[in-house]
Design a protein around this motif. Structure first.
Motif, short mmCIF file in Angstrom:
data_model
loop_
_atom_site.label_atom_id
_atom_site.label_comp_id
_atom_site.label_asym_id
_atom_site.label_seq_id
_atom_site.Cartn_x
_atom_site.Cartn_y
_atom_site.Cartn_z
N ALA A 220 0.80 -1.04 0.04
CA ALA A 220 0.06 -0.06 0.14
C ALA A 220 0.44 1.15 0.17
O ALA A 220 2.28 1.05 0.26
N TYR A 221 0.35 2.28 -0.38
CA TYR A 221 1.25 3.75 -0.15
C TYR A 221 1.04 5.17 0.49
O TYR A 221 -0.22 4.17 1.55
N HIS A 222 2.03 4.67 0.86
CA HIS A 222 2.04 5.74 2.75
C HIS A 222 3.17 7.17 2.46
O HIS A 222 3.82 6.65 2.96
N LEU A 223 2.01 8.36 2.22
CA LEU A 223 3.98 9.38 2.45
C LEU A 223 4.62 9.45 3.75
O LEU A 223 5.44 9.90 3.25
N GLY A 224 4.05 9.14 4.75
CA GLY A 224 4.48 9.33 6.04
C GLY A 224 4.44 10.53 6.83
O GLY A 224 4.49 11.63 6.20
N GLY A 225 4.52 10.94 7.77
CA GLY A 225 4.24 12.71 8.47
C GLY A 225 2.79 13.16 8.54
O GLY A 225 2.38 12.89 9.35
N GLY A 226 2.37 13.44 7.12
CA GLY A 226 1.05 13.71 6.72
C GLY A 226 0.50 15.06 7.20
O GLY A 226 0.85 15.69 7.32
N THR A 227 -0.23 14.61 7.96
CA THR A 227 -1.73 15.41 8.70
C THR A 227 -0.34 16.13 10.15
O THR A 227 -0.10 16.96 10.48
N SER A 228 0.30 15.14 10.68
CA SER A 228 0.76 15.56 12.06
C SER A 228 2.00 16.44 11.39
O SER A 228 2.84 16.83 12.27
N ASP A 229 2.45 16.30 10.52
CA ASP A 229 3.65 17.37 9.78
C ASP A 229 3.32 18.75 10.02
O ASP A 229 4.15 19.52 9.92
N GLN A 230 1.91 19.12 10.46
CA GLN A 230 2.05 20.15 10.73
C GLN A 230 1.64 20.97 11.14
O GLN A 230 1.92 22.17 11.89
N VAL A 231 1.75 20.22 12.62
CA VAL A 231 2.64 20.97 13.82
C VAL A 231 3.36 19.57 14.35
O VAL A 231 2.86 19.52 15.35
N LYS A 232 4.50 20.38 13.82
CA LYS A 232 5.65 19.33 14.79
C LYS A 232 5.89 19.59 15.75
O LYS A 232 5.73 18.52 16.78
N ALA A 233 6.08 21.19 16.62
CA ALA A 233 6.12 20.87 18.13
C ALA A 233 5.06 19.75 18.98
O ALA A 233 5.10 19.56 20.10
N ASN A 234 3.88 20.07 18.38
CA ASN A 234 2.33 19.58 19.04
C ASN A 234 2.38 17.75 19.13
O ASN A 234 2.39 16.22 19.62
N ARG A 235 3.35 17.28 17.91
CA ARG A 235 3.59 15.71 17.20
C ARG A 235 4.37 15.14 18.90
O ARG A 235 4.10 13.77 19.13
N LEU A 236 5.08 16.05 18.41
CA LEU A 236 6.61 15.82 19.84
C LEU A 236 5.88 15.52 21.05
O LEU A 236 5.91 14.41 21.94
N MET A 284 15.26 23.63 17.23
CA MET A 284 15.05 23.63 18.74
C MET A 284 14.50 24.48 18.96
O MET A 284 13.63 24.24 20.30
N LYS A 285 13.26 25.32 18.57
CA LYS A 285 12.42 26.03 19.31
C LYS A 285 11.36 24.48 19.63
O LYS A 285 10.91 25.26 20.51
N GLU A 286 11.13 24.27 18.35
CA GLU A 286 9.70 23.03 18.70
C GLU A 286 10.88 22.11 19.73
O GLU A 286 9.11 21.96 20.17
N THR A 287 11.27 21.66 19.74
CA THR A 287 11.70 20.90 20.53
C THR A 287 11.20 21.76 22.51
O THR A 287 11.16 21.05 23.44
N THR A 288 11.22 22.70 22.16
CA THR A 288 10.96 23.97 23.64
C THR A 288 9.82 23.75 23.82
O THR A 288 9.52 23.43 24.73
N LEU A 289 9.53 24.19 22.66
CA LEU A 289 7.90 24.15 22.68
C LEU A 289 7.63 23.03 23.01
O LEU A 289 6.20 22.56 24.35
N ALA A 290 8.21 22.25 23.29
CA ALA A 290 7.22 20.56 22.95
C ALA A 290 7.72 20.29 24.32
O ALA A 290 6.36 19.27 25.27
N TYR A 291 8.68 20.31 25.16
CA TYR A 291 9.09 19.67 26.56
C TYR A 291 8.60 21.33 27.32
O TYR A 291 7.73 20.38 28.57
N LYS A 292 8.01 22.21 26.95
CA LYS A 292 7.32 23.14 27.71
C LYS A 292 6.09 22.95 28.45
O LYS A 292 5.16 22.43 29.06
N LYS A 293 5.32 22.03 27.13
CA LYS A 293 3.96 22.17 27.30
C LYS A 293 3.73 20.13 27.57
O LYS A 293 3.59 20.04 28.86
#
Length: 304
Positions: A220-236, A284-293
């Protein structure tokens, strides 16, 4: 035997359309219902569904999370099998027929979950299967040692995924399940907003005597990332939170706390150093934001 397909959508737009089109195009007489559960999208990604009146649409008034949306979709289904298909995935000709034929063989009746070979847009095979999550595996992942030595971690990146075999867990992007098993386990654990719901489900299936199987003969086909790539800090953030929830659910307090300590101390340092060496200030900013959350959510909530 028939299969009902559940697709959970959140602002997927073109991806969702390609996914549904592939189901309609390559679904055969064994295809039952197509259910799209929309998690309160805001991008008009459902407009095209007017072309497909047979697709059942279930709209949520807020984003209820992936696990809960899957369960809501499954409630609409009656076939012998369920396929949870990501919007960034798509079927090929004979995908459904081949998996159903495999699952129907008498010797495969204790296989409860089946995944297939997933190909990306460059026809590369994704390393999509994993070992059962363990405290040591998650620790090695936190400190980054599973990258040079994949066998230390959870993801089976050392395996080329070119042969059929029993595995501990297949990826949730294409998650083919016996409906009877899904009902027996009361579906996905809705405490996992997104990520680890399939890890938890596969582990609970193992405890009931059912295995997971990777079928390399079917694609089957899978792009990977997909919807979650829209919000990388939230994804982490959600990935880390689900990891801790899984640990406190299955490992016991001491080992789970070991995982939490590694995730909250070593891992942010490792992630930040890697981003710094790449000159990737945004990561680095996304990592900081994810861990803050994550800290705001609170480690004390991991058992909820």
């Amino acid at each position: 035997m028939a299969v009902d397909i559940v697709v959970v959508n959140w602002n997927s737009r073109e991806l969702l359309e390609q996914c549904v089109e592939s189901i309609v195009r390559f679904g055969n007489e064994q295809l039952g219902k197509i259910v799209v559960v929309d998690n309160h999208s805001s991008d008009h990604s459902l407009d095209f569904l007017s072309q497909y009146p047979d697709v059942a649409l279930v709209k949520q008034t807020k984003n209820v999370g992936f696990a809960k949306a899957c369960n809501i979709g499954a409630q609409q289904c009656e076939a012998d099998y369920l396929l949870f298909l990501n919007p960034d995935a798509a079927l090929f000709a004979n995908t459904l027929e081949s998996v159903i034929d495999f699952m129907e063989h008498q010797e495969n009746q204790q296989i409860g979950i089946c995944g297939v070979k997933l190909l990306d847009e460059n026809n590369h095979v994704a390393r999509s299967c994993s070992r059962t999550a363990s405290p040591t595996g998650l620790f090695f992942h936190s400190i980054g040692l599973d990258r040079p030595w994949p066998k230390l971690g959870q993801a089976m990146r050392e395996w080329d995924h070119l042969n059929n075999q029993n595995v501990d867990q297949v990826i949730g992007a294409f998650y083919f399940v016996r409906k009877s098993l899904f009902n027996k386990l009361s579906g996905f654990d809705e405490r996992f907003f997104v990520y680890y719901e399939e890890v938890d489900f596969a582990y609970r299936a193992q405890q009931q005597g059912y295995s997971s199987y990777y079928l390399a003969d079917v694609s089957a086909y899978h792009l990977g990332g997909g919807t979650s790539d829209q919000v990388k800090a939230n994804r982490l953030f959600y990935s880390l939170r689900s990891r801790l929830q899984y640990a406190y659910k299955h490992f016991g307090f001491v080992q789970a706390s070991f995982v939490a300590l590694a995730s909250l101390t070593f891992e942010p340092v490792v992630r930040s150093l890697k981003a710094l060496l790449r000159g990737d200030i945004q990561s680095m900013k996304e990592t900081t934001l994810a861990y803050k959350k994550l800290l705001l959510w609170g480690v004390g909530s991991t058992s909820e």
